[in-house]
Design a protein around this motif. Structure first.
Motif, PDB file in Angstrom:
ATOM      1  N   GLU A 283       0.828  -1.209   0.000  1.00  0.00           N
ATOM      2  CA  GLU A 283       0.000   0.000   0.000  1.00  0.00           C
ATOM      3  C   GLU A 283       0.861   1.258   0.000  1.00  0.00           C
ATOM      4  OE1 GLU A 283      -3.353   0.055  -0.334  1.00  0.00           O
ATOM      5  OE2 GLU A 283      -3.169  -2.115  -0.583  1.00  0.00           O
ATOM      6  N   ALA A 284       2.154   1.122   0.274  1.00  0.00           N
ATOM      7  CA  ALA A 284       3.080   2.268   0.198  1.00  0.00           C
ATOM      8  C   ALA A 284       3.282   2.723  -1.236  1.00  0.00           C
ATOM      9  CB  ALA A 284       4.417   1.910   0.839  1.00  0.00           C
ATOM     10  N   GLY A 285       2.842   1.945  -2.210  1.00  0.00           N
ATOM     11  CA  GLY A 285       2.893   2.357  -3.617  1.00  0.00           C
ATOM     12  C   GLY A 285       4.304   2.525  -4.137  1.00  0.00           C
ATOM     13  N   THR A 286       4.566   3.652  -4.766  1.00  0.00           N
ATOM     14  CA  THR A 286       5.860   3.874  -5.415  1.00  0.00           C
ATOM     15  C   THR A 286       7.005   3.992  -4.419  1.00  0.00           C
ATOM     16  OG1 THR A 286       5.428   6.263  -5.477  1.00  0.00           O
ATOM     17  CG2 THR A 286       4.834   4.981  -7.431  1.00  0.00           C
ATOM     18  N   LEU A 287       6.706   4.265  -3.160  1.00  0.00           N
ATOM     19  CA  LEU A 287       7.763   4.301  -2.144  1.00  0.00           C
ATOM     20  C   LEU A 287       8.440   2.935  -2.050  1.00  0.00           C
ATOM     21  CD1 LEU A 287       9.016   6.145   0.137  1.00  0.00           C
ATOM     22  CD2 LEU A 287       7.454   4.960   1.701  1.00  0.00           C
ATOM     23  N   LEU A 288       7.688   1.882  -2.330  1.00  0.00           N
ATOM     24  CA  LEU A 288       8.244   0.533  -2.369  1.00  0.00           C
ATOM     25  C   LEU A 288       8.596   0.115  -3.787  1.00  0.00           C
ATOM     26  CD1 LEU A 288       8.879  -2.177  -0.924  1.00  0.00           C
ATOM     27  CD2 LEU A 288       6.519  -2.858  -1.423  1.00  0.00           C
ATOM     28  N   SER A 289       7.682   0.297  -4.709  1.00  0.00           N
ATOM     29  CA  SER A 289       7.864  -0.274  -6.047  1.00  0.00           C
ATOM     30  C   SER A 289       8.988   0.389  -6.837  1.00  0.00           C
ATOM     31  CB  SER A 289       6.554  -0.203  -6.838  1.00  0.00           C
ATOM     32  OG  SER A 289       6.121   1.132  -7.006  1.00  0.00           O
ATOM     33  N   ASP A 290       9.167   1.700  -6.708  1.00  0.00           N
ATOM     34  CA  ASP A 290      10.204   2.370  -7.501  1.00  0.00           C
ATOM     35  C   ASP A 290      11.617   1.922  -7.122  1.00  0.00           C
ATOM     36  OD1 ASP A 290       8.288   3.655  -8.957  1.00  0.00           O
ATOM     37  OD2 ASP A 290       8.690   5.665  -8.182  1.00  0.00           O
ATOM     38  N   PRO A 291      12.010   1.986  -5.843  1.00  0.00           N
ATOM     39  CA  PRO A 291      13.362   1.514  -5.517  1.00  0.00           C
ATOM     40  C   PRO A 291      13.519   0.013  -5.710  1.00  0.00           C
ATOM     41  CG  PRO A 291      12.169   2.094  -3.507  1.00  0.00           C
ATOM     42  CD  PRO A 291      11.341   2.568  -4.664  1.00  0.00           C
ATOM     43  N   LEU A 292      12.435  -0.752  -5.505  1.00  0.00           N
ATOM     44  CA  LEU A 292      12.526  -2.194  -5.711  1.00  0.00           C
ATOM     45  C   LEU A 292      12.759  -2.513  -7.185  1.00  0.00           C
ATOM     46  CD1 LEU A 292      12.361  -5.087  -4.758  1.00  0.00           C
ATOM     47  CD2 LEU A 292       9.857  -4.928  -4.814  1.00  0.00           C
ATOM     48  N   ALA A 293      12.038  -1.849  -8.075  1.00  0.00           N
ATOM     49  CA  ALA A 293      12.233  -2.075  -9.509  1.00  0.00           C
ATOM     50  C   ALA A 293      13.662  -1.720  -9.922  1.00  0.00           C
ATOM     51  CB  ALA A 293      11.226  -1.244 -10.303  1.00  0.00           C
TER      52      ALA A 293
END
Length: 350
Positions: A283-293
Motif C-alpha cells: 500500500e506504500a505504492g511507489t515508495l516501495l515499487s520504484d526503488p525495488l524495480a
C-alpha cells in the motif's frame, strides 16, 4: 433470489466471508474473529456457524462453498496449520451444509483471484507476492496457482537473503520475511529506535552536601526529556521514510534490498511475466515499487526485470478467490471470466 456461493477467507486473526452470485455480484459480506486461542475445535465451530449464518442471510441453499485457509492444503482437506493448530481436517467437516465444497491455500487462492479477476487477468505466468504480517508467494502458471509436489510451493518468505543476518522464527538465518514483512519493518524500526534513545540516569543521595549523615544512599531516577519510542507500525515507518527520517530510510532500504535479492532469484528460475505486489506493505505504492524495480533491474544485469504491478483486489482477494473455488466446486469452471472488476471493487469486504 440469484443463486450464490458462500466464500470464506480464514486468517489467523479474522475470517472474511461473503455471498457471491454467478455473475460476480457480492450480495453480502461479513467478518468474524478467528478464535485460535481457544483451539482448533473452536475455530472449526466458528467456521461452520459463519457459513450457516451467511447461507441463511442469502435466503436459500448455496450452490457451493469455497474456503481459503492457511497451512498445508488440498482441495479436499486442511492437512496442517501452525497458526490454527488443526491437522487432517476434511473439507466436509468445515461445512455444515450438504453442498459441494473446495478448499484452497490462502495465498494461492488470493493469487487465483488476481489471475482471474485482478492485476494478472491477461497474464499467463506471474508471481503474486502479498507482503503482510509474513511473506508467502503464489506462483501462477498458465493462469492457475501452483503449489508444488506436496503443497509447500510459494514459501518465498523463507528464502535466506542475508545468510549472516538475523534469526527467523522458522529456525533459519536471514530469511526474507525477517527483513521485508510488514511486521519485520515495524519490529526492526522500533528495536533500533529504542536502542538509540538515551537511558534514564540515576543520582545517589549520598553525593549531596546534606549534613545529615544518618540518611542512607537513595537512587533517584532522573529521566532524560526524550522518552523511549513506543512501537510503531509499518505504515508509520513508510511515512517516516517518505519524510526523510534516517533510521526509517535504513530499515526500509534493508527491506527493499532483501526483496530485490529474493525476487532476482525467483525471476532467474521461473521468468515470470510480472510480479504482482499485494498486502499491507504494498500500500506504500511507489515508495516501495520504484526503488525495488531499480534494485531488481541492477541485479538482473543481462536481462530485463519483470514489471512490478500493484494488486487490484486488496484485502478482498482471499474471499473472492474462495468464491471462485465455490463456483468451481459447483461445476462452473469458467466462473469469474465475465465478472466486472469495477463491481467487485465497489463491494469491499468490511
Amino acid at each position: 433470489m440469484s443463486s450464490f456461493v458462500v466464500a470464506l477467507d480464514v486468517g489467523g486473526t479474522s475470517m472474511k466471508g461473503g455471498l457471491v452470485t454467478r455473475s460476480g455480484e457480492i450480495i453480502r459480506t461479513d467478518r468474524r474473529v478467528t478464535p485460535r486461542d481457544r483451539g482448533p475445535a473452536a475455530v472449526i465451530a466458528t467456521i461452520r456457524s459463519f457459513i450457516d449464518d451467511l447461507a441463511a442471510a442469502g435466503g436459500g441453499t448455496p450452490e457451493g462453498v469455497g474456503l481459503a485457509v492457511p497451512g498445508l492444503v488440498t482441495a479436499e482437506a486442511a492437512l496442517y496449520s501452525a497458526n490454527i493448530g488443526w491437522r487432517d481436517v476434511p473439507a466436509t467437516d468445515l461445512v455444515p451444509l450438504d453442498v459441494p465444497v473446495m478448499l484452497g491455500h490462502d495465498v494461492r487462492t488470493g493469487g487465483l483471484a488476481e489471475s482471474v479477476l485482478g492485476a494478472g487477468r491477461e497474464l499467463s505466468d506471474f508471481l503474486f507476492l502479498p507482503i503482510g504480517t509474513g511473506i508467502a508467494g503464489a506462483t501462477i502458471l498458465h493462469g492457475e496457482p501452483y503449489g508444488g509436489s506436496a503443497g509447500w510451493g510459494g514459501e518465498i518468505g523463507h528464502i535466506p537473503v542475508f545468510p549472516e543476518g538475523e534469526p527467523c522464527a522458522c529456525g533459519q538465518i536471514g530469511c526474507l520475511e525477517t527483513y521485508a514483512s510488514a511486521s519485520a519493518v515495524a519490529r526492526r524500526y522500533s528495536a533500533r529506535a529504542t536502542a538509540a534513545s538515551p537511558p534514564s540516569t540515576s543520582v545517589s543521595a549520598s553525593s549531596t552536601t546534606s549534613p545529615v549523615a544518618t540518611v542512607p544512599p537513595v537512587s533517584v531516577l532522573i529521566p532524560f526529556p526524550v522518552p523511549v519510542p513506543a512501537p510503531v507500525t509499518a505504515e508509520q515507518v513508510a511515512a517516516l521514510t517518505a519524510s526523510g527520517d534516517p533510521l526509517a530510510m535504513e530499515i526500509w532500504g534493508d527491506a527493499v534490498e532483501a526483496l530485490s535479492l529474493a525476487l532476482a532469484t525467483y525471476t532467474l528460475l521461473l521468468d515470470p511475466s510480472a510480479i504482482v505486489l499485494g498486502g499491507g506493505l504494498a500500500e506504500a505504492g511507489t515508495l516501495l515499487s520504484d526503488p525495488l524495480a531499480e534494485r531488481l533491474q541492477k541485479r538482473l544485469t543481462f536481462r530485463d526485470a519483470p514489471p512490478l504491478r500493484q494488486a487490484a483486489l486488496g484485502m478482498s482477494a482471499g474471499m473472492l478467490g474462495a468464491a471462485l473455488l465455490g463456483w468451481r466446486a459447483a461445476g462452473f469452471t469458467d466462473a469469474g471470466t465475465t465478472w466486472s472488476l469495477d463491481v467487485l471493487k465497489s463491494s469491499r469486504v468490511p
